[in-house]
Design a protein around this motif. Sequence first.
Motif, PDB file in Angstrom:
ATOM      1  N   ARG A   1       0.859  -1.190   0.000  1.00 31.97           N
ATOM      2  CA  ARG A   1       0.000   0.000   0.000  1.00 31.97           C
ATOM      3  C   ARG A   1       0.896   1.241   0.000  1.00 31.97           C
ATOM      4  O   ARG A   1       1.790   1.365   0.841  1.00 31.97           O
ATOM      5  N   TYR A   2       0.653   2.112  -0.956  1.00 35.98           N
ATOM      6  CA  TYR A   2       1.407   3.365  -1.036  1.00 35.98           C
ATOM      7  C   TYR A   2       0.483   4.528  -0.708  1.00 35.98           C
ATOM      8  O   TYR A   2      -0.691   4.527  -1.093  1.00 35.98           O
ATOM      9  N   ALA A   3       1.035   5.521  -0.018  1.00 41.42           N
ATOM     10  CA  ALA A   3       0.276   6.751   0.219  1.00 41.42           C
ATOM     11  C   ALA A   3       0.168   7.545  -1.080  1.00 41.42           C
ATOM     12  O   ALA A   3       0.883   7.267  -2.045  1.00 41.42           O
ATOM     13  N   GLU A   4      -0.707   8.530  -1.107  1.00 36.76           N
ATOM     14  CA  GLU A   4      -0.797   9.432  -2.253  1.00 36.76           C
ATOM     15  C   GLU A   4       0.563  10.084  -2.473  1.00 36.76           C
ATOM     16  O   GLU A   4       1.306  10.343  -1.529  1.00 36.76           O
ATOM     17  N   ASN A   5       0.871  10.289  -3.754  1.00 37.50           N
ATOM     18  CA  ASN A   5       2.118  10.974  -4.127  1.00 37.50           C
ATOM     19  C   ASN A   5       3.387  10.189  -3.763  1.00 37.50           C
ATOM     20  O   ASN A   5       4.395  10.776  -3.401  1.00 37.50           O
ATOM     21  N   SER A   6       3.312   8.877  -3.896  1.00 39.67           N
ATOM     22  CA  SER A   6       4.498   8.034  -3.695  1.00 39.67           C
ATOM     23  C   SER A   6       5.045   7.605  -5.047  1.00 39.67           C
ATOM     24  O   SER A   6       4.284   7.339  -5.979  1.00 39.67           O
ATOM     25  N   GLN A   7       6.347   7.511  -5.122  1.00 37.87           N
ATOM     26  CA  GLN A   7       6.946   7.080  -6.381  1.00 37.87           C
ATOM     27  C   GLN A   7       7.220   5.586  -6.352  1.00 37.87           C
ATOM     28  O   GLN A   7       7.970   5.101  -5.497  1.00 37.87           O
ATOM     29  N   LEU A   8       6.624   4.857  -7.289  1.00 38.85           N
ATOM     30  CA  LEU A   8       6.853   3.411  -7.363  1.00 38.85           C
ATOM     31  C   LEU A   8       8.215   3.125  -7.968  1.00 38.85           C
ATOM     32  O   LEU A   8       8.920   2.219  -7.535  1.00 38.85           O
ATOM     33  N   TYR A   9       8.555   3.876  -8.997  1.00 37.23           N
ATOM     34  CA  TYR A   9       9.883   3.803  -9.594  1.00 37.23           C
ATOM     35  C   TYR A   9      10.112   5.089 -10.378  1.00 37.23           C
ATOM     36  O   TYR A   9       9.164   5.830 -10.656  1.00 37.23           O
ATOM     37  N   GLY A  10      11.379   5.363 -10.685  1.00 39.35           N
ATOM     38  CA  GLY A  10      11.709   6.595 -11.384  1.00 39.35           C
ATOM     39  C   GLY A  10      12.051   6.345 -12.845  1.00 39.35           C
ATOM     40  O   GLY A  10      12.408   5.228 -13.227  1.00 39.35           O
TER      41      GLY A  10
END
Lengths: 237, 237
Positions: free
Chosen positions: B52-61
């Motif tokens: 679970r990621y919070a809003e505005n999290s980067q999964l990858y760049g």
Amino acid sequence: MMTRSRSRALCTDPVWQGRSDCKHCGIRHMMLFSGLQDSDFDHIFEPIDNLRYAENSQLYGQGDSGNQLFSIRRGFVKLVQTQEDGSQRIVRVLGPGAITGLEALLNKPYHHAAISLSEIDTCRITTATLEQLESEKPWLNEKVMDHWDRHLSTADRWISEVSSGTVRSRILKLLRFLVELNGGEDSTVRFFGHEDMASMLGISRETFSRVFSELKEEGIVSSTGENRVFRVSGVHR
Amino acid sequence: MMTRSRSRALCTDPVWQGRSDCKHCGIRHMMLFSGLQDSDFDHIFEPIDNLRYAENSQLYGQGDSGNQLFSIRRGFVKLVQTQEDGSQRIVRVLGPGAITGLEALLNKPYHHAAISLSEIDTCRITTATLEQLESEKPWLNEKVMDHWDRHLSTADRWISEVSSGTVRSRILKLLRFLVELNGGEDSTVRFFGHEDMASMLGISRETFSRVFSELKEEGIVSSTGENRVFRVSGVHR
DNA sequence: CGTCCGCTTGAATAGTGTCAAGGTGGGTGG
DNA sequence: CCACCCACCTTGACACTATTCAAGCGGACG
């Protein structure tokens, strides 16, 4: 803005140039079948035809259902998407080494019309043939995925470069893209009609003509001797 | 025009929600693994993590090399492409059922940054796991290709609908697209910040705000009670 | 030689971006 | 609980960019 196509008769019938001689294909290294042995082509069910289309020929139409892929050996092809309201836009331009019609592998109707921008040589492959070869050589799957990824990367550039920013920068980005399509060594561009250029950019013919004239005046774009071939100089905004 | 990102701190660390329980996944029918038997998940080497990621999290760049795919189960993710000159644009928005990071299957660096637009639940799968499952179930290949095709179709719509025509029509097309992402039954849209909306369209925040206000005044877009959720009425130009 | 088609150019207008100021609402800390 | 703050959204004024409509040009080809 959005162009509504001026109706120009499309030429459709290709000239059959014989069965494709994949074994001796001069550009096989860049094609889908690089890596296959000569013998792999010996026992395919359906022939791979080598077809030559005149400029402005339609390979297939948007919404058509077909079971054929086209591998482009020479020349350029545009993919045109038409919306319900009749407006249309060129969403991609393909050159040698590209494959179009991949969606046929998923039994989906073609997503665009594919129309030649020049005289082209293509190899026409049926989905059945490709699936047969894939089952014999599973690594072909990765090749196919790679083609899918190339299309997707191109589409993303079309969004972030060709469809964003001022018209001037968009034209320059498009020119650089077309330089790459042309091989890229010399920074020379095979050019298309202004209507097509405008439809790639999503702008009007007049605006393209004006801004392109500016670029020529500034010397950023210069005419080579050859008709409809230009040289693009350096990096500019 | 092209937006330069206002720097807002990205949140990156997900919360581990346990191993993914693919066998009992409520939305497996729309996911990549629909069609697999429960037992197929018994002997995979690497676990599929439920993150679970919070809003505005980067999964990858963009440019990162990784060997992970993300299957989105809940929430929305934007794919952002940044150019050499620093300008950036959102080239796609993904919702439940989508897979992002497919390029990892080809050992390529990620083509975009993937950033959550809301709190999201994802299943993280390594390429090795997917390849293992594919070798056991060859038909999974077609599933993967189907996901590639969905991305490509979306990209093409982004070009021909979201990036062509007047701002007004582009906003309406984008809203319809987002309605579909939301499920589409009710014509209701989960909304994002104006900066993001503008970056999807390739226009300025101010222009988006102005035209969106017009649409609200005209009643084409109306507020539901819920925060940042709007209803879009009928078909308009 | 005349016609057609595609390209160029001009002028008027509409559309969009930019800069700047002010508003609004949710969250935080006093 | 209230006041303040900050991030985000709105609005205005103005400059600039792009579209539209229209006229004219020039080469290709019958």
